[in-house]
Design a protein around this motif. Sequence first.
Motif, mmCIF file in Angstrom:
data_model
loop_
_atom_site.group_PDB
_atom_site.id
_atom_site.type_symbol
_atom_site.label_atom_id
_atom_site.label_comp_id
_atom_site.label_asym_id
_atom_site.label_seq_id
_atom_site.Cartn_x
_atom_site.Cartn_y
_atom_site.Cartn_z
ATOM 1 N N HIS A 27 0.867 -1.259 0.010
ATOM 2 C CA HIS A 27 -0.220 -0.224 0.057
ATOM 3 C C HIS A 27 0.903 1.218 0.123
ATOM 4 O O HIS A 27 0.396 2.400 -0.622
ATOM 5 N N LEU A 28 2.061 1.169 0.626
ATOM 6 C CA LEU A 28 2.904 2.424 0.646
ATOM 7 C C LEU A 28 3.359 2.625 -0.681
ATOM 8 O O LEU A 28 3.373 3.913 -1.268
ATOM 9 N N VAL A 29 3.557 1.488 -1.564
ATOM 10 C CA VAL A 29 4.036 1.937 -2.884
ATOM 11 C C VAL A 29 3.087 2.233 -3.674
ATOM 12 O O VAL A 29 3.515 2.960 -4.752
ATOM 13 N N ARG A 30 1.783 1.749 -3.489
ATOM 14 C CA ARG A 30 0.679 2.221 -4.154
ATOM 15 C C ARG A 30 0.581 3.652 -4.162
ATOM 16 O O ARG A 30 -0.160 4.499 -4.927
ATOM 17 N N GLY A 31 0.646 4.142 -2.953
ATOM 18 C CA GLY A 31 0.241 5.358 -2.503
ATOM 19 C C GLY A 31 -1.054 5.705 -2.541
ATOM 20 O O GLY A 31 -2.197 4.834 -2.429
ATOM 21 N N THR A 32 -1.695 7.024 -2.567
ATOM 22 C CA THR A 32 -2.911 7.340 -2.255
ATOM 23 C C THR A 32 -3.528 8.096 -3.335
ATOM 24 O O THR A 32 -2.817 8.963 -3.964
ATOM 25 N N THR A 33 -4.976 8.416 -3.525
ATOM 26 C CA THR A 33 -5.513 9.325 -4.342
ATOM 27 C C THR A 33 -6.568 10.182 -3.690
ATOM 28 O O THR A 33 -7.386 9.359 -3.035
ATOM 29 N N PRO A 34 -6.301 11.241 -3.374
ATOM 30 C CA PRO A 34 -5.222 12.232 -3.770
ATOM 31 C C PRO A 34 -3.908 11.823 -3.275
ATOM 32 O O PRO A 34 -4.171 11.204 -2.141
ATOM 33 N N THR A 35 -2.887 12.396 -3.478
ATOM 34 C CA THR A 35 -1.612 12.139 -2.960
ATOM 35 C C THR A 35 -1.565 12.819 -1.720
ATOM 36 O O THR A 35 -2.299 13.746 -1.437
ATOM 37 N N MET A 36 -0.447 12.182 -0.729
ATOM 38 C CA MET A 36 -0.516 13.190 0.348
ATOM 39 C C MET A 36 0.003 14.409 0.139
ATOM 40 O O MET A 36 -0.404 15.484 0.829
ATOM 41 N N ARG A 37 0.911 14.846 -0.720
ATOM 42 C CA ARG A 37 1.266 16.090 -1.356
ATOM 43 C C ARG A 37 -0.025 17.112 -1.570
ATOM 44 O O ARG A 37 -0.052 18.162 -1.301
ATOM 45 N N GLU A 38 -0.743 16.429 -2.390
ATOM 46 C CA GLU A 38 -1.873 17.333 -2.850
ATOM 47 C C GLU A 38 -2.801 17.492 -1.481
ATOM 48 O O GLU A 38 -3.480 18.605 -1.367
ATOM 49 N N LEU A 39 -3.120 16.520 -0.449
ATOM 50 C CA LEU A 39 -3.811 16.846 0.383
ATOM 51 C C LEU A 39 -3.203 17.840 1.317
ATOM 52 O O LEU A 39 -3.843 18.731 1.927
ATOM 53 N N LEU A 40 -1.918 17.937 1.436
ATOM 54 C CA LEU A 40 -1.092 18.808 2.385
ATOM 55 C C LEU A 40 -1.334 20.217 1.640
ATOM 56 O O LEU A 40 -1.738 21.390 2.279
ATOM 57 N N LEU A 41 -1.103 20.344 0.281
ATOM 58 C CA LEU A 41 -1.325 21.662 -0.446
ATOM 59 C C LEU A 41 -2.589 22.301 -0.318
ATOM 60 O O LEU A 41 -2.900 23.506 -0.542
ATOM 61 N N ASP A 42 -3.890 21.373 -0.176
ATOM 62 C CA ASP A 42 -5.282 21.917 -0.199
ATOM 63 C C ASP A 42 -5.856 22.345 1.109
ATOM 64 O O ASP A 42 -6.954 22.646 1.284
#
Length: 98
Positions: A27-42
Amino acid sequence: MRDRAGEAWWATMRLTGLEALHRSAVHLVRGTTPTMRELLLDLPVPRTFLYPEPDGPFPGAADLEAAGVRVVPVPDCGHTIMLDNPEAFARATAEALA
């Protein structure tokens, strides 16, 4: 794995089932949608991103800073900042919350 994980991580990893470790890695390799970076930016609140200073300059720091995220290096630590250097982590966290 014990030698690569280090003492602190191995103390918890050794208690974890092999299947759970595998699932976590997948799951760490798959990542998330939205990405953690996108969540942080928003996030509509003041944000600070802490990273281990020994890793060198953080890739993408300019993009985070352009979006209003403070990027703060924490000295003398690795991935587990709060365990490796609790005093610097507490100081950086207190500054971020001030």
